[in-house]
Design a protein around this motif. Structure first.
Motif, PDB file in Angstrom:
ATOM      1  N   GLU A  53       0.827  -1.207   0.000  1.00 52.68           N
ATOM      2  CA  GLU A  53       0.000   0.000   0.000  1.00 52.68           C
ATOM      3  C   GLU A  53       0.861   1.257   0.000  1.00 52.68           C
ATOM      4  OE1 GLU A  53      -4.246   1.200   1.840  1.00 52.68           O
ATOM      5  OE2 GLU A  53      -2.736   0.598   3.316  1.00 52.68           O
ATOM      6  N   ALA A  54       1.910   1.270   0.818  1.00 53.39           N
ATOM      7  CA  ALA A  54       2.816   2.417   0.822  1.00 53.39           C
ATOM      8  C   ALA A  54       3.543   2.538  -0.511  1.00 53.39           C
ATOM      9  CB  ALA A  54       3.825   2.296   1.965  1.00 53.39           C
ATOM     10  N   TYR A  55       3.875   1.381  -1.117  1.00 53.73           N
ATOM     11  CA  TYR A  55       4.517   1.458  -2.427  1.00 53.73           C
ATOM     12  C   TYR A  55       3.553   1.982  -3.484  1.00 53.73           C
ATOM     13  CZ  TYR A  55       6.968   0.437  -6.667  1.00 53.73           C
ATOM     14  OH  TYR A  55       7.565   0.571  -7.886  1.00 53.73           O
ATOM     15  N   GLY A  56       2.255   1.794  -3.284  1.00 49.63           N
ATOM     16  CA  GLY A  56       1.289   2.405  -4.186  1.00 49.63           C
ATOM     17  C   GLY A  56       1.446   3.911  -4.244  1.00 49.63           C
ATOM     18  N   LEU A  57       1.824   4.537  -3.115  1.00 46.01           N
ATOM     19  CA  LEU A  57       2.092   5.984  -3.117  1.00 46.01           C
ATOM     20  C   LEU A  57       3.313   6.318  -3.961  1.00 46.01           C
ATOM     21  CD1 LEU A  57       1.427   6.946   0.623  1.00 46.01           C
ATOM     22  CD2 LEU A  57       0.083   7.621  -1.381  1.00 46.01           C
ATOM     23  N   VAL A  58       4.297   5.424  -3.988  1.00 47.72           N
ATOM     24  CA  VAL A  58       5.469   5.641  -4.843  1.00 47.72           C
ATOM     25  C   VAL A  58       5.043   5.629  -6.312  1.00 47.72           C
ATOM     26  CG1 VAL A  58       7.746   4.764  -5.499  1.00 47.72           C
ATOM     27  CG2 VAL A  58       6.986   4.616  -3.117  1.00 47.72           C
ATOM     28  N   GLY A  59       4.170   4.686  -6.671  1.00 47.84           N
ATOM     29  CA  GLY A  59       3.652   4.666  -8.038  1.00 47.84           C
ATOM     30  C   GLY A  59       2.841   5.906  -8.349  1.00 47.84           C
ATOM     31  N   PHE A  60       2.063   6.373  -7.383  1.00 47.11           N
ATOM     32  CA  PHE A  60       1.285   7.600  -7.563  1.00 47.11           C
ATOM     33  C   PHE A  60       2.215   8.795  -7.741  1.00 47.11           C
ATOM     34  CE2 PHE A  60      -1.526  11.061  -6.054  1.00 47.11           C
ATOM     35  CZ  PHE A  60      -2.605  10.843  -6.900  1.00 47.11           C
ATOM     36  N   PHE A  61       3.312   8.818  -7.030  1.00 40.75           N
ATOM     37  CA  PHE A  61       4.341   9.859  -7.151  1.00 40.75           C
ATOM     38  C   PHE A  61       4.902   9.892  -8.572  1.00 40.75           C
ATOM     39  CE2 PHE A  61       9.065  10.632  -6.222  1.00 40.75           C
ATOM     40  CZ  PHE A  61       8.971  11.988  -6.441  1.00 40.75           C
ATOM     41  N   THR A  62       5.221   8.728  -9.104  1.00 39.13           N
ATOM     42  CA  THR A  62       5.756   8.642 -10.465  1.00 39.13           C
ATOM     43  C   THR A  62       4.739   9.138 -11.484  1.00 39.13           C
ATOM     44  OG1 THR A  62       7.070   6.726  -9.793  1.00 39.13           O
ATOM     45  CG2 THR A  62       6.760   7.079 -12.160  1.00 39.13           C
ATOM     46  N   MET A  63       3.483   8.772 -11.289  1.00 40.48           N
ATOM     47  CA  MET A  63       2.432   9.198 -12.208  1.00 40.48           C
ATOM     48  C   MET A  63       2.226  10.716 -12.152  1.00 40.48           C
ATOM     49  SD  MET A  63      -1.126  10.018 -12.225  1.00 40.48           S
ATOM     50  CE  MET A  63      -1.745   9.282 -10.721  1.00 40.48           C
ATOM     51  N   LEU A  64       2.292  11.317 -10.955  1.00 36.51           N
ATOM     52  CA  LEU A  64       2.113  12.762 -10.822  1.00 36.51           C
ATOM     53  C   LEU A  64       3.234  13.536 -11.518  1.00 36.51           C
ATOM     54  CD1 LEU A  64       0.879  13.264  -7.153  1.00 36.51           C
ATOM     55  CD2 LEU A  64      -0.430  13.516  -9.260  1.00 36.51           C
ATOM     56  N   GLN A  65       4.447  12.998 -11.465  1.00 38.30           N
ATOM     57  CA  GLN A  65       5.550  13.659 -12.166  1.00 38.30           C
ATOM     58  C   GLN A  65       5.267  13.745 -13.657  1.00 38.30           C
ATOM     59  OE1 GLN A  65       9.794  12.923 -10.640  1.00 38.30           O
ATOM     60  NE2 GLN A  65       8.722  11.078 -10.031  1.00 38.30           N
ATOM     61  N   ALA A  66       4.694  12.698 -14.213  1.00 37.07           N
ATOM     62  CA  ALA A  66       4.362  12.707 -15.635  1.00 37.07           C
ATOM     63  C   ALA A  66       3.259  13.717 -15.929  1.00 37.07           C
ATOM     64  CB  ALA A  66       3.951  11.302 -16.085  1.00 37.07           C
ATOM     65  N   TRP A  67       2.217  13.759 -15.099  1.00 40.21           N
ATOM     66  CA  TRP A  67       1.128  14.705 -15.325  1.00 40.21           C
ATOM     67  C   TRP A  67       1.592  16.142 -15.151  1.00 40.21           C
ATOM     68  CZ3 TRP A  67      -3.500  14.096 -17.493  1.00 40.21           C
ATOM     69  CH2 TRP A  67      -3.986  12.802 -17.636  1.00 40.21           C
ATOM     70  N   PHE A  68       2.600  16.359 -14.322  1.00 42.22           N
ATOM     71  CA  PHE A  68       3.116  17.711 -14.120  1.00 42.22           C
ATOM     72  C   PHE A  68       3.701  18.275 -15.406  1.00 42.22           C
ATOM     73  CE2 PHE A  68       3.740  20.668 -10.712  1.00 42.22           C
ATOM     74  CZ  PHE A  68       4.768  21.501 -11.122  1.00 42.22           C
ATOM     75  N   ASN A  69       4.114  17.397 -16.312  1.00 43.39           N
ATOM     76  CA  ASN A  69       4.672  17.847 -17.583  1.00 43.39           C
ATOM     77  C   ASN A  69       3.657  18.567 -18.455  1.00 43.39           C
ATOM     78  OD1 ASN A  69       7.265  16.901 -17.090  1.00 43.39           O
ATOM     79  ND2 ASN A  69       6.811  14.868 -17.896  1.00 43.39           N
ATOM     80  N   LEU A  70       2.368  18.449 -18.111  1.00 44.59           N
ATOM     81  CA  LEU A  70       1.363  19.205 -18.852  1.00 44.59           C
ATOM     82  C   LEU A  70       1.591  20.710 -18.723  1.00 44.59           C
ATOM     83  CD1 LEU A  70      -1.922  17.245 -18.017  1.00 44.59           C
ATOM     84  CD2 LEU A  70      -0.740  17.334 -20.205  1.00 44.59           C
TER      85      LEU A  70
END
Length: 526
Positions: A53-70
């Motif tokens: 579950e905590a590693y799910g936050l790491v995956g969410f972190f990676t996904m947010l970095q990509a969306w920030f590129n917008l």
């Protein structure tokens, strides 16, 4: 005599240029390989100490970095391209420095606004978006606030990274990336073991690493900035502060649209699944996507070295040299990326078991890995026409193709991910990339050079793909995989190496390089 001396001089310059490109590619590959392997090998330890579950936050972190590129609006690749053009003599030092100053202000403002918005809405994301089951919501919210600050700092690093890569200082950049990756992936383990394994501890450490990364890249890029010519000033009046960006807006906005499409295409499934999957299951989905992303990472070092060089050749009017470089780079990436994608797709469960040591996780995650690995392999090769358009500064066809792709893919991904989870998202991803490769890549090639697509597809890719598929099929039919994990890792490595060697025989460029090396060795021995 003068003509001969001039010809010798051109030959020497050409050899130095070729050696420089090879050195940059090798340095980028070594760095990317190290960064990828470190992340891959450390991941099971993250799962062990932090939990799924905590590693799910790491995956969410990676996904947010990509969306920030917008929020990038095409500025990061524009920095690299304009730096390459300046080094190629297409612009002067004063204009280049004025452009950099304007971009610095824009990057800082966007980072502040974007990171601030993520910080403010962290409570809403923790409570209403993520399906948190066991972690305290207050801890998740604090972790999201740390993530917001880290994402903003890492995104600001893109400006300085563009200056460095555009200056073709890829050897230094590769070494620095390896250093930062060591801090980010390996350095956090003692912290998790002896300080605490909560998401708050993990992301506090990642924020500190982001500060170090930004400081190091900024220091290097400032040393590469050309000095302002004597007797001239940058100027600070409101009328000329952002004037250097105006001529680049069309190209930057084209890149911005392309980047936005890229984020929508590659991250919509992850965003949708972060809402519908429990956070622990999302962590396992992230595991499969991370493994499949190794295929895409293979093309990263090539594009970092390829884009500045192709832009420089195009600016110099050497279209023949640019096309030759384009085709050779296609063969190089194909020889490595195609076998990698096929190994991950055919032997997904074996790879996941060897990686994580968890047979149940491997069994559940393997189908998602198979689909994403195949899709990423096709994507890596289908992305090459973009490099051609980028170098020519003409992204019209790329914009049209990606717009059509978005209109088709996004609804498909949302519906598939909603109803069928990760498997549905994987099928949508694979299908979209197959359609794009079959129907749009030929259009782009025909626009820039008639007859290029058939040579590129059949000579540069066709034989390599056929040999790789044939060899991986034989391996799948004849090999009985060992049950011992250490022997399984060795077997996967040996099979992968054999498939790469067989696939490389289909590349005319690789064959020529092997023959050239043998001739050099033979002459030296004589």
């Amino acid at each position: 005599m003068k003509r001969d001396e001039h010809g010798i001089g051109q030959l020497i310059v050409g050899r130095k240029t070729s050696l420089s490109l090879r050195r940059n590619i090798l340095a980028s590959y070594a760095s990317q390989l190290y960064v990828t392997l470190v992340g891959i090998f450390i991941l099971p330890l993250y799962l062990k100490y932090m939990g799924a579950e905590a590693y799910g936050l790491v995956g969410f972190f990676t996904m947010l970095q990509a969306w920030f590129n917008l929020l990038d609006i095409g500025l990061t690749p524009t920095v690299a391209r304009e730096t390459a053009r300046f080094n190629g003599g297409a612009t002067n030092a004063l204009s280049y420095r004025r452009l950099l100053r304007a971009l610095q202000l824009i990057f800082f403002t966007v980072a502040l606004l974007g990171g601030g918005a993520m910080f403010v809405f962290s409570g809403v994301i923790a409570d209403r978006w993520l399906n948190v089951q066991t972690l305290p919501l207050a801890q998740v919210q604090l972790a999201l606030q740390l993530i917001a600050a880290s994402v903003a700092l890492r995104w600001m690093s893109g400006l300085h990274r563009g200056c460095i890569s555009g200056s073709e200082r890829l050897v230094w950049l590769g070494g620095f990336n390896a250093f930062v990756a060591t801090l980010r992936f390996v350095g956090v383990l003692p912290v998790l073991i002896w300080v605490g394994h909560t998401p708050t501890v993990f992301f506090t450490y990642q924020l500190l690493v982001a500060v170090v990364e930004l400081a190091g890249l900024a220091a290097k890029s400032y040393r590469l900035f050309p000095p302002v010519p004597p007797g001239q000033l940058l100027g600070w009046s409101p009328t000329n502060l952002f004037a250097p960006i105006n001529p680049l807006l069309k190209f930057s906005l084209s890149i911005a649209f392309t980047s936005s499409v890229w984020v929508l295409v590659t991250q919509t499934d992850k965003l949708v699944l972060s809402k519908f999957l429990p956070l622990s299951d999302y962590g396992y989905f992230t595991l499969a996507v991370l493994a499949a992303s190794g295929v895409m990472m293979i093309s990263g070092p090539i594009s970092s070295a390829l884009l500045p060089r192709m832009s420089r050749l195009s600016a110099a009017g050497d279209d023949e040299g640019m096309i030759n470089l384009y085709r050779n780079a296609t063969q190089l990436v194909g020889v490595i990326a195609i076998p990698a994608a096929l190994v991950l797709a055919f032997f997904a469960e074996q790879v996941l078991w060897a990686w994580t040591g968890d047979a149940e996780v491997a069994r559940k995650t393997a189908p998602v890995l198979t689909l994403y690995a195949l899709g990423n392999g096709i994507l890596v090769m289908g992305a090459f026409p973009y490099y051609l358009q980028f170098a020519k500064g003409d992204l019209k066809l790329h914009l049209i193709g990606n717009l059509l792709l978005v209109l088709l893919l996004i609804p498909s991904v949302i519906l598939a991910a909603w109803h069928y989870g990760g498997i549905g998202a994987g099928y949508a991803w694979l299908s979209a990339n197959v359609l794009y490769f079959l129907f749009w890549v030929p259009v782009v090639h025909r626009h820039f050079m008639k007859g290029l697509h058939s040579r590129w597809l059949l000579r540069d890719l066709g034989t390599t793909v056929a040999l790789a598929v044939f060899s991986v099929s034989l391996a799948d039919f004849f090999i009985s995989w060992p049950d011992e994990r250490s022997f399984l890792i060795l077997a996967i490595f040996m099979v992968s190496l054999a498939i790469v060697v067989i696939a490389s025989l289909g590349s005319s460029w690789v064959r020529k390089e092997i023959i050239r090396k043998w001739r050099v060795i033979f002459l030296c021995c004589r």
